[in-house]
Design an enzyme around this catalytic site. Sequence first.
Site, PDB file in Angstrom:
ATOM      1  N   SER A   1      67.185 122.241 -11.940  1.00 52.53           N
ATOM      2  CA  SER A   1      66.670 123.427 -11.242  1.00 52.53           C
ATOM      3  C   SER A   1      65.237 123.206 -10.761  1.00 52.53           C
ATOM      4  O   SER A   1      64.840 123.737  -9.718  1.00 52.53           O
ATOM      5  CB  SER A   1      66.770 124.675 -12.119  1.00 52.53           C
ATOM      6  OG  SER A   1      65.874 124.604 -13.204  1.00 52.53           O
TER       7      SER A   1
ATOM      8  N   HIS B   1      56.418 120.654 -18.605  1.00 55.13           N
ATOM      9  CA  HIS B   1      56.720 120.926 -20.011  1.00 55.13           C
ATOM     10  C   HIS B   1      56.840 122.437 -20.188  1.00 55.13           C
ATOM     11  O   HIS B   1      55.973 123.182 -19.720  1.00 55.13           O
ATOM     12  CB  HIS B   1      55.606 120.350 -20.885  1.00 55.13           C
ATOM     13  CG  HIS B   1      55.890 120.534 -22.333  1.00 55.13           C
ATOM     14  ND1 HIS B   1      56.799 119.738 -23.013  1.00 55.13           N
ATOM     15  CD2 HIS B   1      55.436 121.442 -23.228  1.00 55.13           C
ATOM     16  CE1 HIS B   1      56.871 120.148 -24.263  1.00 55.13           C
ATOM     17  NE2 HIS B   1      56.058 121.179 -24.427  1.00 55.13           N
TER      18      HIS B   1
HETATM   19  C1  GRF Z   1      62.715 122.510 -18.052  1.00 54.79           C
HETATM   20  O1  GRF Z   1      62.576 123.636 -18.866  1.00 54.79           O
HETATM   21  C2  GRF Z   1      61.579 121.558 -18.233  1.00 54.79           C
HETATM   22  O2  GRF Z   1      60.359 122.181 -18.510  1.00 54.79           O
HETATM   23  C3  GRF Z   1      62.021 120.747 -19.413  1.00 54.79           C
HETATM   24  O3  GRF Z   1      63.412 120.597 -19.233  1.00 54.79           O
HETATM   25  C4  GRF Z   1      63.922 121.669 -18.440  1.00 54.79           C
HETATM   26  C5  GRF Z   1      64.605 121.064 -17.248  1.00 54.79           C
HETATM   27  O4  GRF Z   1      65.282 122.004 -16.479  1.00 54.79           O
HETATM   28  N1  GRF Z   1      61.259 119.517 -19.501  1.00 54.79           N
HETATM   29  P1  GRF Z   1      65.951 121.595 -15.080  1.00 54.79           P
HETATM   30  O5  GRF Z   1      66.865 120.397 -15.328  1.00 54.79           O
HETATM   31  O6  GRF Z   1      64.874 121.280 -14.101  1.00 54.79           O
HETATM   32  O7  GRF Z   1      66.741 122.812 -14.703  1.00 54.79           O
END
Ligand code: GRF
Length: 208
Positions: free
Chosen positions: A16, A114
């Site tokens: 996402s 993060h």
């Molecule tokens: C996000 O919450 C990011 O902060 C963490 O992993 C998640 C990834 O989400 N490191 P996506 O795959 O970008 O939806």
Amino acid sequence: MGEKLKIGVLGSGSGSNAQSIVDAIAADTLDAKVVCVLTDVEDARILERAAKHGIPARYISGAPYKTKLEGEAEQEYIRVLKAHGVNCVVLAGFMRIVKSAMLAAFPNRVLNIHPALLPAFPGVASWKQALEYGTRVAGCTVHFVDENTDTGPIIVQRAVPVEPGDTPETLHARIQVEEHKAYPEALRLLAGDRLRIVGRRVEIHPAQ
Ligand code: GRF
């Protein structure tokens, strides 16, 4: 201003955040191009998203390691990123620690997002850590990646309230809404050559 940002996204999951970057570029609010997407998870949804937008995407195994990218796998990632002309590596839900060879191949050009307000709650499932700890505020951080985990100079942070009755899922969903603003914002600053790393701090310079 330097060369146009050619982004290589590394992700292990839904993608996402990668989507938010692609959307910002399509909406002309970010002057950059996502030139490839790489994943260490064979059936990660991020691959579908890339395909939908015609972005070259590949699965590259991280074996034999489980939580870091090192050795031959790391070299293969670097080779493919370079072959696509990448000059900025965006870690977006990539569930491995990248090591010194990747950082040396893209100096000060590896970014991570993060899901916490660093330096609070580094590591995994940070939204859950925040909830269990009882903080009133949670959030996300986009930072340059350095040799350690979740410690690099901070570019952008966005906060969200922790609401009564929150579950790990509802809190993570609220944080993700802000992540999808924070990553394009950080990349916009980088694309505009507005960031200077001064020790631990990142100075944001006015637009030229
Ligand atoms: C996000 O919450 C990011 O902060 C963490 O992993 C998640 C990834 O989400 N490191 P996506 O795959 O970008 O939806």
